[in-house]
Design a protein around this motif. Structure first.
Motif, PDB file in Angstrom:
ATOM      1  N   MET A 188       0.848  -1.162   0.000  1.00  0.00           N
ATOM      2  CA  MET A 188       0.000   0.000   0.000  1.00  0.00           C
ATOM      3  C   MET A 188       0.905   1.241   0.000  1.00  0.00           C
ATOM      4  N   LEU A 189       0.667   2.139  -0.914  1.00  0.00           N
ATOM      5  CA  LEU A 189       1.418   3.384  -0.979  1.00  0.00           C
ATOM      6  C   LEU A 189       0.965   4.301   0.144  1.00  0.00           C
ATOM      7  N   GLU A 190       1.920   4.740   0.975  1.00  0.00           N
ATOM      8  CA  GLU A 190       1.586   5.681   2.043  1.00  0.00           C
ATOM      9  C   GLU A 190       1.898   7.105   1.600  1.00  0.00           C
ATOM     10  N   THR A 191       3.090   7.325   1.058  1.00  0.00           N
ATOM     11  CA  THR A 191       3.423   8.648   0.528  1.00  0.00           C
ATOM     12  C   THR A 191       4.372   8.509  -0.654  1.00  0.00           C
ATOM     13  N   GLU A 192       4.227   9.426  -1.584  1.00  0.00           N
ATOM     14  CA  GLU A 192       5.190   9.583  -2.667  1.00  0.00           C
ATOM     15  C   GLU A 192       5.226  11.067  -2.967  1.00  0.00           C
ATOM     16  N   ARG A 193       6.413  11.645  -2.831  1.00  0.00           N
ATOM     17  CA  ARG A 193       6.493  13.078  -3.074  1.00  0.00           C
ATOM     18  C   ARG A 193       7.844  13.445  -3.674  1.00  0.00           C
ATOM     19  N   THR A 194       7.786  14.488  -4.456  1.00  0.00           N
ATOM     20  CA  THR A 194       8.992  15.066  -5.031  1.00  0.00           C
ATOM     21  C   THR A 194       8.995  16.540  -4.649  1.00  0.00           C
ATOM     22  N   ILE A 195      10.072  16.956  -4.004  1.00  0.00           N
ATOM     23  CA  ILE A 195      10.195  18.348  -3.592  1.00  0.00           C
ATOM     24  C   ILE A 195      11.523  18.898  -4.091  1.00  0.00           C
ATOM     25  N   TYR A 196      11.575  20.186  -4.222  1.00  0.00           N
ATOM     26  CA  TYR A 196      12.829  20.822  -4.605  1.00  0.00           C
ATOM     27  C   TYR A 196      13.642  21.061  -3.338  1.00  0.00           C
ATOM     28  N   ASP A 197      14.858  20.558  -3.320  1.00  0.00           N
ATOM     29  CA  ASP A 197      15.757  20.736  -2.182  1.00  0.00           C
ATOM     30  C   ASP A 197      16.795  21.797  -2.553  1.00  0.00           C
ATOM     31  N   GLU A 198      16.724  22.942  -1.899  1.00  0.00           N
ATOM     32  CA  GLU A 198      17.640  24.041  -2.213  1.00  0.00           C
ATOM     33  C   GLU A 198      19.088  23.703  -1.882  1.00  0.00           C
ATOM     34  N   LEU A 199      19.317  22.891  -0.868  1.00  0.00           N
ATOM     35  CA  LEU A 199      20.670  22.522  -0.472  1.00  0.00           C
ATOM     36  C   LEU A 199      21.382  21.744  -1.581  1.00  0.00           C
ATOM     37  N   ILE A 200      20.684  20.804  -2.209  1.00  0.00           N
ATOM     38  CA  ILE A 200      21.304  20.012  -3.268  1.00  0.00           C
ATOM     39  C   ILE A 200      21.013  20.585  -4.660  1.00  0.00           C
ATOM     40  N   GLY A 201      20.099  21.547  -4.749  1.00  0.00           N
ATOM     41  CA  GLY A 201      19.817  22.217  -6.008  1.00  0.00           C
ATOM     42  C   GLY A 201      19.081  21.385  -7.037  1.00  0.00           C
ATOM     43  N   ARG A 202      18.192  20.507  -6.581  1.00  0.00           N
ATOM     44  CA  ARG A 202      17.444  19.653  -7.513  1.00  0.00           C
ATOM     45  C   ARG A 202      16.224  19.075  -6.817  1.00  0.00           C
ATOM     46  N   THR A 236      13.097  12.878  -4.638  1.00  0.00           N
ATOM     47  CA  THR A 236      11.916  12.029  -4.518  1.00  0.00           C
ATOM     48  C   THR A 236      12.068  11.039  -3.375  1.00  0.00           C
ATOM     49  N   THR A 237      10.985  10.879  -2.609  1.00  0.00           N
ATOM     50  CA  THR A 237      10.913   9.843  -1.577  1.00  0.00           C
ATOM     51  C   THR A 237       9.586   9.101  -1.729  1.00  0.00           C
ATOM     52  N   VAL A 238       9.623   7.805  -1.422  1.00  0.00           N
ATOM     53  CA  VAL A 238       8.429   6.964  -1.507  1.00  0.00           C
ATOM     54  C   VAL A 238       8.398   6.102  -0.257  1.00  0.00           C
ATOM     55  N   LEU A 239       7.207   5.908   0.303  1.00  0.00           N
ATOM     56  CA  LEU A 239       7.026   5.040   1.465  1.00  0.00           C
ATOM     57  C   LEU A 239       5.846   4.117   1.202  1.00  0.00           C
ATOM     58  N   TYR A 240       6.097   2.820   1.299  1.00  0.00           N
ATOM     59  CA  TYR A 240       5.048   1.804   1.213  1.00  0.00           C
ATOM     60  C   TYR A 240       4.919   1.142   2.580  1.00  0.00           C
ATOM     61  N   ARG A 241       3.700   0.734   2.926  1.00  0.00           N
ATOM     62  CA  ARG A 241       3.472  -0.073   4.128  1.00  0.00           C
ATOM     63  C   ARG A 241       2.686  -1.308   3.726  1.00  0.00           C
ATOM     64  N   GLN A 242       3.117  -2.433   4.253  1.00  0.00           N
ATOM     65  CA  GLN A 242       2.378  -3.668   4.017  1.00  0.00           C
ATOM     66  C   GLN A 242       1.165  -3.670   4.939  1.00  0.00           C
ATOM     67  N   GLU A 243       0.008  -3.925   4.369  1.00  0.00           N
ATOM     68  CA  GLU A 243      -1.225  -3.844   5.145  1.00  0.00           C
ATOM     69  C   GLU A 243      -1.271  -4.853   6.277  1.00  0.00           C
ATOM     70  N   ASP A 244      -0.784  -6.065   6.030  1.00  0.00           N
ATOM     71  CA  ASP A 244      -0.903  -7.113   7.037  1.00  0.00           C
ATOM     72  C   ASP A 244       0.121  -6.984   8.160  1.00  0.00           C
ATOM     73  N   THR A 245       1.334  -6.543   7.871  1.00  0.00           N
ATOM     74  CA  THR A 245       2.374  -6.462   8.898  1.00  0.00           C
ATOM     75  C   THR A 245       2.702  -5.032   9.315  1.00  0.00           C
ATOM     76  N   ARG A 246       2.309  -4.049   8.513  1.00  0.00           N
ATOM     77  CA  ARG A 246       2.620  -2.622   8.708  1.00  0.00           C
ATOM     78  C   ARG A 246       4.113  -2.348   8.589  1.00  0.00           C
ATOM     79  N   SER A 247       4.888  -3.309   8.072  1.00  0.00           N
ATOM     80  CA  SER A 247       6.301  -3.080   7.799  1.00  0.00           C
ATOM     81  C   SER A 247       6.423  -2.021   6.716  1.00  0.00           C
ATOM     82  N   ALA A 248       7.493  -1.238   6.776  1.00  0.00           N
ATOM     83  CA  ALA A 248       7.687  -0.142   5.833  1.00  0.00           C
ATOM     84  C   ALA A 248       8.803  -0.467   4.845  1.00  0.00           C
ATOM     85  N   VAL A 249       8.615  -0.028   3.594  1.00  0.00           N
ATOM     86  CA  VAL A 249       9.637  -0.089   2.564  1.00  0.00           C
ATOM     87  C   VAL A 249       9.802   1.328   2.041  1.00  0.00           C
TER      88      VAL A 249
END
Length: 80
Positions: free
Chosen positions: A1-15, A18-31
């Motif tokens: 299950m997709l929990e979050t997916e976002r792309t933001i501009y990071d001024e420190l690195i100048g680009r 992207t970060t993505v977080l999935y959680r398994q519904e049955d175990t709630r483990s995160a990837v």
């Protein structure tokens, strides 16, 4: 299950960053998928899970990183 997916501009690195977080519904483990820079100054995506020995691998693009994440989450032995 997709929990979050976002792309933001990071001024420190100048680009966009992207970060993505999935959680398994049955175990709630995160990837997680995060962009990292390697020793050759090349951006790639690292895939890791919550818990011990969480490194699942790296990929050159986001779609390949998602495939690594899905393969792990769909493996009942590995993701238990």
């Amino acid at each position: 299950m997709l929990e979050t997916e976002r792309t933001i501009y990071d001024e420190l690195i100048g680009r966009d960053y992207t970060t993505v977080l999935y959680r398994q519904e049955d175990t709630r483990s995160a990837v997680y998928i995060n962009e990292v820079i390697d020793g050759d100054n090349v951006w790639e995506y690292i895939v890791h899970r919550s818990g011990r020995d969480g490194d699942l691998g790296t990929a050159a693009d986001l779609e390949a990183a998602k495939e690594v994440a899905f393969a792990f989450m769909n493996d009942p032995v590995a993701s238990a």
